[in-house]
Motif scaffolding. Structure first.
Motif, short mmCIF file in Angstrom:
data_model
loop_
_atom_site.label_atom_id
_atom_site.label_comp_id
_atom_site.label_asym_id
_atom_site.label_seq_id
_atom_site.Cartn_x
_atom_site.Cartn_y
_atom_site.Cartn_z
N GLY A 274 0.81 -1.22 0.00
CA GLY A 274 0.00 0.00 0.00
C GLY A 274 0.84 1.26 0.00
N ALA A 275 1.96 1.25 0.73
CA ALA A 275 2.84 2.43 0.78
C ALA A 275 3.46 2.69 -0.58
N ILE A 276 3.94 1.63 -1.24
CA ILE A 276 4.55 1.80 -2.57
C ILE A 276 3.49 2.23 -3.58
N LYS A 277 2.26 1.74 -3.44
CA LYS A 277 1.17 2.18 -4.31
C LYS A 277 0.94 3.68 -4.16
N ALA A 278 0.91 4.17 -2.93
CA ALA A 278 0.70 5.60 -2.69
C ALA A 278 1.85 6.42 -3.26
N CYS A 286 11.84 9.09 -4.96
CA CYS A 286 12.56 8.26 -4.00
C CYS A 286 12.86 6.92 -4.64
N ASN A 287 13.72 6.16 -4.00
CA ASN A 287 14.06 4.81 -4.46
C ASN A 287 13.73 3.83 -3.35
N VAL A 288 12.76 2.97 -3.62
CA VAL A 288 12.26 2.03 -2.61
C VAL A 288 12.17 0.64 -3.23
N VAL A 289 12.56 -0.36 -2.45
CA VAL A 289 12.39 -1.76 -2.86
C VAL A 289 11.62 -2.49 -1.77
N GLY A 290 10.49 -3.06 -2.15
CA GLY A 290 9.71 -3.86 -1.22
C GLY A 290 10.05 -5.33 -1.39
N LEU A 379 11.72 8.71 11.11
CA LEU A 379 10.44 8.01 11.14
C LEU A 379 9.46 8.70 12.07
N GLU A 380 9.95 9.15 13.20
CA GLU A 380 9.10 9.84 14.18
C GLU A 380 8.51 11.11 13.58
N GLU A 381 9.32 11.89 12.87
CA GLU A 381 8.83 13.10 12.21
C GLU A 381 7.73 12.76 11.20
N ALA A 382 7.95 11.68 10.45
CA ALA A 382 6.96 11.26 9.46
C ALA A 382 5.67 10.82 10.16
N MET A 463 0.38 2.75 9.29
CA MET A 463 1.78 2.96 8.90
C MET A 463 1.98 3.18 7.40
N VAL A 464 0.96 3.04 6.59
CA VAL A 464 1.09 3.39 5.17
C VAL A 464 1.44 4.86 5.04
N LYS A 465 0.72 5.70 5.78
CA LYS A 465 0.97 7.15 5.72
C LYS A 465 2.36 7.50 6.25
N THR A 466 2.74 6.89 7.36
CA THR A 466 4.04 7.19 7.94
C THR A 466 5.16 6.82 6.98
N LEU A 467 5.09 5.64 6.37
CA LEU A 467 6.11 5.24 5.40
C LEU A 467 6.10 6.17 4.19
N TYR A 468 4.91 6.57 3.76
CA TYR A 468 4.79 7.50 2.63
C TYR A 468 5.53 8.81 2.93
N TYR A 469 5.26 9.40 4.09
CA TYR A 469 5.89 10.68 4.43
C TYR A 469 7.39 10.52 4.68
#
Length: 473
Positions: A274-278, A286-290, A379-382, A463-469
């Motif tokens: 879901g985070a990568i979809k967002a 950004c560069n992300v690998v799930g 992570l906390e800021e996000a 946590m989808v939103k937190t990972l997104y931010y």
């Protein structure tokens, strides 16, 4: 739900602060206590000409927060739908010094979340008319509002994908079907998906993962999701999601009542997806690998046993104390793969990992273990931006020593004390390189028994939103 900006059409909505009521009509409503503009209070007023005006209370202006906005407009949208109001025109003023972008994002997020229902398997579904929201602001803020609403849609779509994946039962979501859904979700995007089957997993020597999977008739799948959208950066963040699509506990079998919702044990993988979809929908740089090691933890004559000593992809040997501590075994191979083969520079694993975390923190706070304070602070800021809650557990040698085995390199359960911490440290011990790492235990927050904020009972998309931010910033 459809949003338009600066369209003067539909039932008029007036947002009112509790401490700025001035007009005669509202004063009469206050005196009769029909409407006092308390936060979230709604009143539908019939005018003499037959038209409606809806008053929405925002409480005291100086006390209003972004979270207040999100939750208030979530409940407001539900009430509008229940009242069969199909189109509204809201004049949104400058709110408590909040910027127009964040205001629009939070209002839209709350209203969009009100649409979520999980009725896939209902033969008779509740049908509601689409709500049209005409969001009216100062013309100078038009573009900011449009962008805020657009980002809210991207985030909520990712959250809804996560919720739907977690809510569906194990006869529907299993390793192969999960892999196909991932391929389908990303086939028209700039996200690359690779699916590895049993023989390829064997070639990678993912012995810990394979031991968990071996009792199931469902073939395991290793799912790799690459979103590489920032060529100017050398940073590549690995998101490792626990993908146990059903957990019986294995030979350390769970009680029947505890197994009923164990289809939610792939909540970590659903969060990553879901985070990568967002991120992809919003075209975030950004560069992300799930990485998802998807399997079932089942029972058969070939199931791995308490007392076994097994190997892992890293070469470490593991003493199996409890076959119901299986998620950390799949994560061990997945996190090693991410740091040895995919060259991730930072890693986050996210999992519905321990009942100990639920006991410690409940259903609204996720537990964190880390080897890097700076990464945790990011992570906390996000999480503050996402309005999601975290708690950092201590990372001390005391807990690490609990995982030591007398007969193998490590054991998969450190005992009854500090279980959320020892589980996280077990996973972190399989990093192939000394890179910043975060472990997020969402055992309590991914699937809840009691609704709160904008979350219904069941899967939350936590946590989808937190990972997104975190990725965005």
């Amino acid at each position: 739900m459809k949003f338009n900006v600066n369209v003067k059409q539909g039932v008029e909505v007036k947002v009112i602060y509790e401490d700025t009521i001035t007009c005669e009509v509202l004063s009469k409503l206050v005196s009769t206590k029909l409407f006092e503009a308390k936060l979230g209070q709604m009143y539908i007023h019939l005018l003499e000409d037959g038209n409606l005006v809806v008053y929405l209370g925002l409480g005291k202006e100086k006390e209003l927060s972004l979270k207040d906005l999100r939750v208030t407009f979530y409940n407001f949208a539900k009430k509008l739908i229940d009242s069969n109001i199909q189109e509204i025109a809201m004049d949104i003023p400058k709110i408590n010094g909040l910027c127009s972008y964040k205001t629009a994002l939070n209002i839209a997020e709350g209203m969009l979340c009100s649409e979520y229902t999980y009725d896939i398997f209902k033969t008779q579904k509740k049908v509601s008319q689409e709500l049209v929201v005409n969001y009216n602001v100062n013309p100078e803020k038009y573009q900011k509002v449009v962008e805020g609403i657009k980002e809210a849609k991207c985030i909520v779509n990712g959250m809804f994908l996560t919720r739907n994946l977690v809510n569906q039962p194990a006869n529907v979501i299993y390793p192969e079907s999960l892999a196909k859904i991932v391929q389908e979700e990303f086939k028209h995007s700039n996200v690359n998906v690779q699916i590895y089957g049993l023989e390829e997993i064997k070639e990678l020597n993912m012995h810990a993962f394979l031991n968990v999977a071996r009792a199931s008739s469902k073939e395991p799948k290793l799912i790799v999701i690459e979103y590489l959208n920032d060529s100017s950066s050398t940073e590549k963040i690995g998101l490792i999601g626990k993908g146990v699509t059903y957990d019986s506990g294995g030979l350390a079998i769970k009680p029947a009542a505890s197994m009923v919702t164990m289809y939610d044990d792939m909540g970590g993988s659903a969060t990553v997806i879901g985070a990568i979809k967002a991120l992809a929908n919003a075209n975030v740089k950004c560069n992300v690998v799930g990485v998802v090691a998807a399997c079932e933890n089942m029972i058969s004559g070939d199931a791995y046993r308490n007392g076994d000593i097994i190997e892992s992809m890293s070469g470490k040997t593991i003493e199996i104390i409890n076959t119901d501590a299986e998620g950390r075994l799949t994560l061990a191979d997945a996190i090693y793969y991410a740091t040895s083969h995919l060259e991730c520079t930072k890693v986050i694993d996210i999992a519905t990992l321990t009942g100990a975390c639920v006991s410690a923190l409940g259903e609204q706070v996720s537990g964190i273990v880390t080897n890097n304070q700076d990464f945790y602070h990011q992570l906390e800021e996000a999480s503050v931006k996402a309005q999601e809650y975290l708690h950092l557990f201590p990372n001390l040698p005391y807990y690490e020593n609990m995982n030591k085995s007398e007969v193998a390199d490590i054991k998969n359960s450190g005992g009854k004390y500090g279980g959320a911490i020892t589980a996280g440290l077990f996973v972190g011990s399989f990093l192939a390189k000394d890179v910043p790492w975060l472990h997020i235990d969402i055992a309590g927050t991914a699937y809840i028994s009691t609704p709160y904020d904008c979350n219904v009972k069941g899967a939350t998309g936590s946590m989808v939103k937190t990972l997104y931010y975190l990725m965005k910033n």
